[in-house]
Design a protein around this motif. Sequence first.
Motif, PDB file in Angstrom:
ATOM      1  N   UNK A  42    -123.347 -42.981  42.076  1.00 51.94           N
ATOM      2  CA  UNK A  42    -124.656 -43.575  41.842  1.00 51.94           C
ATOM      3  C   UNK A  42    -125.875 -42.706  42.190  1.00 51.94           C
ATOM      4  N   UNK A  43    -125.489 -41.733  43.104  1.00 53.96           N
ATOM      5  CA  UNK A  43    -126.649 -40.775  43.677  1.00 53.96           C
ATOM      6  C   UNK A  43    -126.542 -39.354  43.249  1.00 53.96           C
ATOM      7  N   UNK A  44    -127.424 -38.952  42.227  1.00 51.41           N
ATOM      8  CA  UNK A  44    -127.304 -37.449  41.944  1.00 51.41           C
ATOM      9  C   UNK A  44    -127.346 -36.570  42.954  1.00 51.41           C
TER      10      UNK A  44
ATOM     11  N   UNK B 117    -135.536 -31.315  46.066  1.00 50.53           N
ATOM     12  CA  UNK B 117    -135.359 -32.736  46.761  1.00 50.53           C
ATOM     13  C   UNK B 117    -136.643 -33.571  47.047  1.00 50.53           C
ATOM     14  N   UNK B 118    -136.570 -34.450  46.440  1.00 43.62           N
ATOM     15  CA  UNK B 118    -138.035 -35.447  46.725  1.00 43.62           C
ATOM     16  C   UNK B 118    -139.160 -34.985  45.609  1.00 43.62           C
ATOM     17  N   UNK B 119    -138.782 -33.982  44.789  1.00 43.64           N
ATOM     18  CA  UNK B 119    -139.825 -33.871  43.803  1.00 43.64           C
ATOM     19  C   UNK B 119    -139.153 -34.082  42.347  1.00 43.64           C
ATOM     20  N   UNK B 120    -137.774 -33.779  42.061  1.00 40.43           N
ATOM     21  CA  UNK B 120    -137.323 -33.994  40.838  1.00 40.43           C
ATOM     22  C   UNK B 120    -136.312 -35.129  40.968  1.00 40.43           C
ATOM     23  N   UNK B 121    -136.219 -35.762  39.886  1.00 42.56           N
ATOM     24  CA  UNK B 121    -135.472 -36.923  39.802  1.00 42.56           C
ATOM     25  C   UNK B 121    -134.481 -36.904  38.329  1.00 42.56           C
ATOM     26  N   UNK B 122    -133.344 -36.939  38.339  1.00 36.28           N
ATOM     27  CA  UNK B 122    -132.348 -37.034  37.114  1.00 36.28           C
ATOM     28  C   UNK B 122    -132.290 -38.488  36.627  1.00 36.28           C
TER      29      UNK B 122
ATOM     30  N   UNK C 214    -128.748 -38.979  26.392  1.00 33.76           N
ATOM     31  CA  UNK C 214    -129.699 -38.008  26.990  1.00 33.76           C
ATOM     32  C   UNK C 214    -129.936 -37.980  28.345  1.00 33.76           C
ATOM     33  N   UNK C 215    -130.087 -37.107  29.045  1.00 31.38           N
ATOM     34  CA  UNK C 215    -130.384 -36.879  30.368  1.00 31.38           C
ATOM     35  C   UNK C 215    -131.672 -36.508  30.717  1.00 31.38           C
ATOM     36  N   UNK C 216    -132.469 -36.859  31.483  1.00 29.53           N
ATOM     37  CA  UNK C 216    -133.740 -36.232  31.650  1.00 29.53           C
ATOM     38  C   UNK C 216    -133.991 -35.821  33.250  1.00 29.53           C
ATOM     39  N   UNK C 217    -134.965 -34.742  33.244  1.00 30.43           N
ATOM     40  CA  UNK C 217    -135.221 -34.349  34.596  1.00 30.43           C
ATOM     41  C   UNK C 217    -136.576 -34.385  34.771  1.00 30.43           C
ATOM     42  N   UNK C 218    -136.934 -35.267  35.588  1.00 33.93           N
ATOM     43  CA  UNK C 218    -138.539 -35.522  36.019  1.00 33.93           C
ATOM     44  C   UNK C 218    -138.726 -34.685  36.859  1.00 33.93           C
ATOM     45  N   UNK C 219    -139.600 -33.842  36.885  1.00 35.76           N
ATOM     46  CA  UNK C 219    -140.275 -32.684  37.702  1.00 35.76           C
ATOM     47  C   UNK C 219    -141.699 -33.094  38.218  1.00 35.76           C
ATOM     48  N   UNK C 220    -141.912 -33.703  39.472  1.00 36.32           N
ATOM     49  CA  UNK C 220    -143.136 -33.981  39.887  1.00 36.32           C
ATOM     50  C   UNK C 220    -143.528 -32.815  41.051  1.00 36.32           C
TER      51      UNK C 220
END
Length: 122
Positions: free
Chosen positions: A56-58, A65-70, A78-84
């Motif tokens: 359940x946890x990538x 860590x803490x900035x990017x979310x998959x 499709x898989x996404x990589x949200x980068x903040x």
Amino acid sequence: QLQLVESGGGLVQPGGSLRLSCTASGFTLDYFAIAWFRQAPGKEREGISCTISSESNPKYADSVKGRFTVSRDKAKNTVYLQMNSLKPEDTAVYYCAADAHVYGLTSEYDYWGQGTQVTVSS
């Protein structure tokens, strides 16, 4: 033919956000481990995130860590990589990779996309 295609890269200012996409054709991503890697000029390839349906946890590298979310969209395969909170040191070519038998940030994956450039600069 199994293929991965990344998209979403570009130029962004420090502190900004981007979302990368990795879309598969020829196979169903849900049955594979998916990882994101990046490589900056003159540096070694770095595994930054990996995900698999059975967990359940990538996993994330400390550098993101803490900035990017998959996340995954099964319907779009499709898989996404949200980068903040992007930083200049995040500048690199970003790749997604898939494998049916391995999982991790350093594992050798069988299938790779062509890469997408992310540049963080003011």
